[in-house]
Motif scaffolding. Structure first.
Motif, PDB file in Angstrom:
ATOM      1  N   UNK A 122      -6.504  -7.325  23.032  1.00 29.58           N
ATOM      2  CA  UNK A 122      -7.384  -7.410  21.860  1.00 29.58           C
ATOM      3  C   UNK A 122      -8.813  -7.625  22.340  1.00 29.58           C
ATOM      4  N   UNK A 123      -9.746  -6.939  21.721  1.00 29.84           N
ATOM      5  CA  UNK A 123     -11.159  -7.187  22.018  1.00 29.84           C
ATOM      6  C   UNK A 123     -11.858  -7.652  20.753  1.00 29.84           C
ATOM      7  N   UNK A 124     -12.675  -8.681  20.892  1.00 31.51           N
ATOM      8  CA  UNK A 124     -13.460  -9.166  19.758  1.00 31.51           C
ATOM      9  C   UNK A 124     -14.423  -8.058  19.327  1.00 31.51           C
ATOM     10  N   UNK A 125     -14.345  -7.694  18.052  1.00 28.50           N
ATOM     11  CA  UNK A 125     -15.181  -6.607  17.538  1.00 28.50           C
ATOM     12  C   UNK A 125     -15.939  -7.094  16.305  1.00 28.50           C
ATOM     13  N   UNK A 126     -17.280  -7.249  16.423  1.00 28.58           N
ATOM     14  CA  UNK A 126     -18.053  -7.742  15.273  1.00 28.58           C
ATOM     15  C   UNK A 126     -18.002  -6.819  14.067  1.00 28.58           C
ATOM     16  N   UNK A 127     -17.508  -5.578  14.259  1.00 27.82           N
ATOM     17  CA  UNK A 127     -17.400  -4.652  13.128  1.00 27.82           C
ATOM     18  C   UNK A 127     -16.022  -4.684  12.471  1.00 27.82           C
ATOM     19  N   UNK A 128     -15.125  -5.530  12.991  1.00 24.77           N
ATOM     20  CA  UNK A 128     -13.813  -5.710  12.361  1.00 24.77           C
ATOM     21  C   UNK A 128     -14.015  -6.274  10.954  1.00 24.77           C
ATOM     22  N   UNK A 129     -13.279  -5.729   9.958  1.00 27.64           N
ATOM     23  CA  UNK A 129     -13.493  -6.106   8.550  1.00 27.64           C
ATOM     24  C   UNK A 129     -13.303  -7.599   8.299  1.00 27.64           C
ATOM     25  N   UNK A 130     -12.267  -8.200   8.904  1.00 27.46           N
ATOM     26  CA  UNK A 130     -11.990  -9.628   8.684  1.00 27.46           C
ATOM     27  C   UNK A 130     -13.049 -10.499   9.362  1.00 27.46           C
ATOM     28  N   UNK A 131     -13.460 -10.107  10.566  1.00 32.73           N
ATOM     29  CA  UNK A 131     -14.510 -10.855  11.271  1.00 32.73           C
ATOM     30  C   UNK A 131     -15.824 -10.765  10.488  1.00 32.73           C
ATOM     31  N   UNK A 132     -16.094  -9.589   9.927  1.00 34.70           N
ATOM     32  CA  UNK A 132     -17.302  -9.419   9.099  1.00 34.70           C
ATOM     33  C   UNK A 132     -17.275 -10.364   7.898  1.00 34.70           C
ATOM     34  N   UNK A 133     -16.109 -10.468   7.229  1.00 30.84           N
ATOM     35  CA  UNK A 133     -15.976 -11.376   6.075  1.00 30.84           C
ATOM     36  C   UNK A 133     -16.232 -12.820   6.507  1.00 30.84           C
ATOM     37  N   UNK A 134     -15.699 -13.193   7.672  1.00 31.41           N
ATOM     38  CA  UNK A 134     -15.912 -14.562   8.181  1.00 31.41           C
ATOM     39  C   UNK A 134     -17.387 -14.798   8.501  1.00 31.41           C
ATOM     40  N   UNK A 135     -18.051 -13.783   9.033  1.00 24.62           N
ATOM     41  CA  UNK A 135     -19.485 -13.934   9.346  1.00 24.62           C
ATOM     42  C   UNK A 135     -20.312 -14.054   8.065  1.00 24.62           C
ATOM     43  N   UNK A 136     -19.913 -13.317   7.022  1.00 25.37           N
ATOM     44  CA  UNK A 136     -20.586 -13.460   5.716  1.00 25.37           C
ATOM     45  C   UNK A 136     -20.353 -14.885   5.189  1.00 25.37           C
ATOM     46  N   UNK A 137     -19.104 -15.352   5.328  1.00 24.11           N
ATOM     47  CA  UNK A 137     -18.759 -16.716   4.903  1.00 24.11           C
ATOM     48  C   UNK A 137     -19.595 -17.762   5.618  1.00 24.11           C
ATOM     49  N   UNK A 138     -19.786 -17.574   6.936  1.00 20.83           N
ATOM     50  CA  UNK A 138     -20.599 -18.530   7.706  1.00 20.83           C
ATOM     51  C   UNK A 138     -22.057 -18.487   7.263  1.00 20.83           C
TER      52      UNK A 138
END
Length: 249
Positions: free
Chosen positions: A3-19
C-alpha cells in the motif's frame, strides 16, 4: 499487500477536509466528515485511517478507546511496512484511554506494546529523492544545503522517502530551473522517521518519509511517474507559503 499513501485517495481526502474543518474550530462538521470517510472506506487501510480520526474526536473515553482499537485492528490486519510506523501511536493512545478508565493492567500492557513497537525504521526501500538538480549515479547527496522550499533555512539532514508520490511532489516544488528529477538513493548511514510528518496529521509515518545526517548515494534515476498538474502545484505552493518550513525538505 503493498500500500502507498496517496493524498488523492477519496477517503484520505475526506479526512484531510475533516482536519481542515477541525483546524477552523468546526468540530461538528469535522466529525461528520470523518464518519463519511468511515462509511465510504472500502478496505482495512482506509478504515484504519478513518477510525483513527474518529477516535480523536470522541468526547467519551470509552468511545475513543473503541475507535482506537478498531483502527489498530485494521492496521494489524494489513500487516504492511506502510502502516507499522503507526503502531506505537495507536498503542500509546489505547494505553492512555485505559489509564483514564482506571484499568492499570491494560494501560501498562499497551504502554509496553507502544515502546516495543518503537525503534529505528525497518524500511528497506527502495528510496527516492526528488529535486531539480542534475546529478549522476555515484554522486552523494549531503546534509548542510539550503531548503528546497525556504531559502533561509539550512538543512541539518538530507531527506528522502520510500513513496514515489512524495518524491515527485518534492521534485515538483523544488527550487531551480532544471527539469524535475527523482533519483533512487541508498542511505550510507543510520536514518530516522521525518519528525515533520510523523504523527502530524496521520498516525506514524504513512508517507514513509525519512531523514539522515549521513549522505545518500545516487544509484539510479526514475524516468516515469505521475507528475502534478499546474493547478495541483499551485495548491501545494500555497500550502507551503503558509507553512513554517515543516514540510518535506
Amino acid at each position: 499487500m503493498n500500500i502507498k499513501f496517496d493524498p488523492n485517495n477519496a477517503v484520505i481526502k475526506l479526512c484531510m477536509i475533516g482536519m481542515g474543518l477541525e483546524d477552523s474550530g468546526n468540530s461538528e462538521d469535522a466529525i461528520t466528515m470523518f464518519h463519511k470517510a468511515w462509511h465510504e472506506a472500502t478496505d482495512d487501510y482506509e478504515r484504519f485511517i478513518a477510525a483513527y480520526h474518529l477516535a480523536r474526536q470522541q468526547k467519551s473515553t470509552i468511545d475513543k478507546l473503541k475507535w482506537m482499537e478498531t483502527s489498530l485492528q485494521c492496521a494489524i490486519k494489513i500487516n504492511d511496512e506502510n502502516v507499522k510506523s503507526a503502531y506505537p501511536t495507536l498503542y500509546l493512545n489505547i494505553a492512555k484511554c485505559y489509564e483514564e478508565l482506571g484499568d492499570s493492567e491494560n494501560a501498562k500492557r499497551n504502554y509496553e506494546l507502544s515502546n516495543s513497537a518503537k525503534g529505528a525504521p525497518s524500511d528497506i526501500g527502495p528510496f527516492y529523492h526528488g529535486t531539480k538538480a542534475d546529478l549522476k549515479v555515484g554522486d552523494l547527496l549531503t546534509a548542510g544545503g539550503t531548503s528546497n522550499y525556504k531559502s533561509d533555512l539550512k538543512m541539518n539532514h538530507i531527506y528522502f522517502t520510500a513513496n514515489i508520490n512524495v518524491a515527485g511532489l518534492a521534485a515538483s516544488l523544488a527550487k531551480g530551473e532544471g527539469r524535475e528529477r527523482i533519483y533512487i538513493v541508498e542511505p550510507t548511514g543510520e536514518f530516522e522517521n521525518d519528525p515533520n510528518v510523523t504523527d502530524k496529521k496521520f498516525p506514524g509515518n504513512l508517507t514513509r518519509s525519512y531523514r539522515s545526517k549521513e549522505p545518500l548515494k545516487i544509484i539510479g534515476e526514475v524516468t516515469e511517474w505521475a507528475k502534478l498538474t499546474t493547478d495541483e502545484q499551485g495548491e501545494w505552493r500555497e500550502k507551503l507559503a503558509k507553512n513554517k518550513g515543516e514540510i518535506i525538505n
